[in-house]
Design an enzyme around this catalytic site. Structure first.
Site, short mmCIF file in Angstrom:
data_model
loop_
_atom_site.label_atom_id
_atom_site.label_comp_id
_atom_site.label_asym_id
_atom_site.label_seq_id
_atom_site.Cartn_x
_atom_site.Cartn_y
_atom_site.Cartn_z
N SER A 99 3.73 5.94 4.99
CA SER A 99 2.59 5.04 4.97
C SER A 99 3.02 3.59 4.84
O SER A 99 2.56 2.72 5.59
CB SER A 99 1.67 5.43 3.81
OG SER A 99 0.65 4.48 3.65
N ARG A 103 2.60 1.13 8.12
CA ARG A 103 1.56 0.12 7.90
C ARG A 103 2.13 -1.26 8.16
O ARG A 103 1.56 -2.07 8.91
CB ARG A 103 1.00 0.20 6.49
CG ARG A 103 -0.08 -0.84 6.23
CD ARG A 103 -0.57 -0.81 4.80
NE ARG A 103 -1.20 0.47 4.49
CZ ARG A 103 -0.75 1.32 3.57
NH1 ARG A 103 0.33 1.03 2.88
NH2 ARG A 103 -1.37 2.44 3.34
N ASN A 107 1.38 -3.48 11.78
CA ASN A 107 0.69 -4.76 11.73
C ASN A 107 1.56 -5.90 12.25
O ASN A 107 1.09 -6.77 12.98
CB ASN A 107 0.23 -5.06 10.30
CG ASN A 107 -0.95 -4.21 9.91
OD1 ASN A 107 -1.85 -3.99 10.70
ND2 ASN A 107 -0.94 -3.71 8.70
#
Length: 170
Positions: A99, A103, A107
């Site tokens: 995660s 993440r 981004n």
């Protein structure tokens, strides 16, 4: 050999074919947070820091949330359930690594792609690419804040006990 050196060596020894009059935009420099290896290493540092914080706060009892066999022989059904919950806790700890990694990488990579697309569509005639780069700087600050806050929340959760209080037997 650092990643930058491999990019330079790749461009020198394996040039891409270009048609007559064409050109290739080949960046030699890019932000480090766009590299999956960097985000994975940040996630691993965060993961091990969380584990160390949990062990420092609770001692070796911290690992009882992963291997909970206290009620295995007293109440077999609930003991088996506790064991299965412990397995799910192990899976969730390793899911934190994925995660964190994806993440941040997703981004940051999306920002680089956005800047590249807008710059290629508009070229040198607009100030818009530089405005999007400033927006990407803002997004990078927000992502650093989110990464730090999630790490701190997970550290705080690791310092708390995991249901060691006595419950009434049913």
């Amino acid at each position: 050999m650092p990643l930058l050196s491999w990019a330079v060596v790749g461009r020198i020894f394996f040039p891409e074919k270009v048609e007559e009059g064409g050109y290739i935009l080949a960046p030699f420099f890019r932000g480090i947070s766009v590299d999956l290896n960097f985000t994975l290493s940040l996630a691993l540092i965060s993961f091990f820091s969380i584990q160390v914080m949990g062990v420092r706060a609770q001692g070796l009892g911290y690992f009882s949330k992963f291997f909970n066999t206290k009620r295995m022989f007293k109440v077999p059904f609930f003991g088996a359930m506790d064991f299965l919950v412990g397995l799910l806790e192990i899976i969730s700890e390793f899911a934190k690594i994925l995660s964190f990694t994806f993440r941040l990488f997703g981004n940051m990579f999306a920002g680089v792609v956005l800047v590249a697309v807008v710059a290629s569509l508009l070229g040198k005639i607009s100030i818009l690419p530089s405005m999007i780069m400033m927006f990407e700087l803002f997004v990078g600050v927000i992502q650093a804040f989110v990464f730090g806050m999630l790490t701190m929340v997970f550290m705080a959760m690791a310092t708390q006990g995991h249901g060691d209080e006595e419950h009434a037997e049913h």
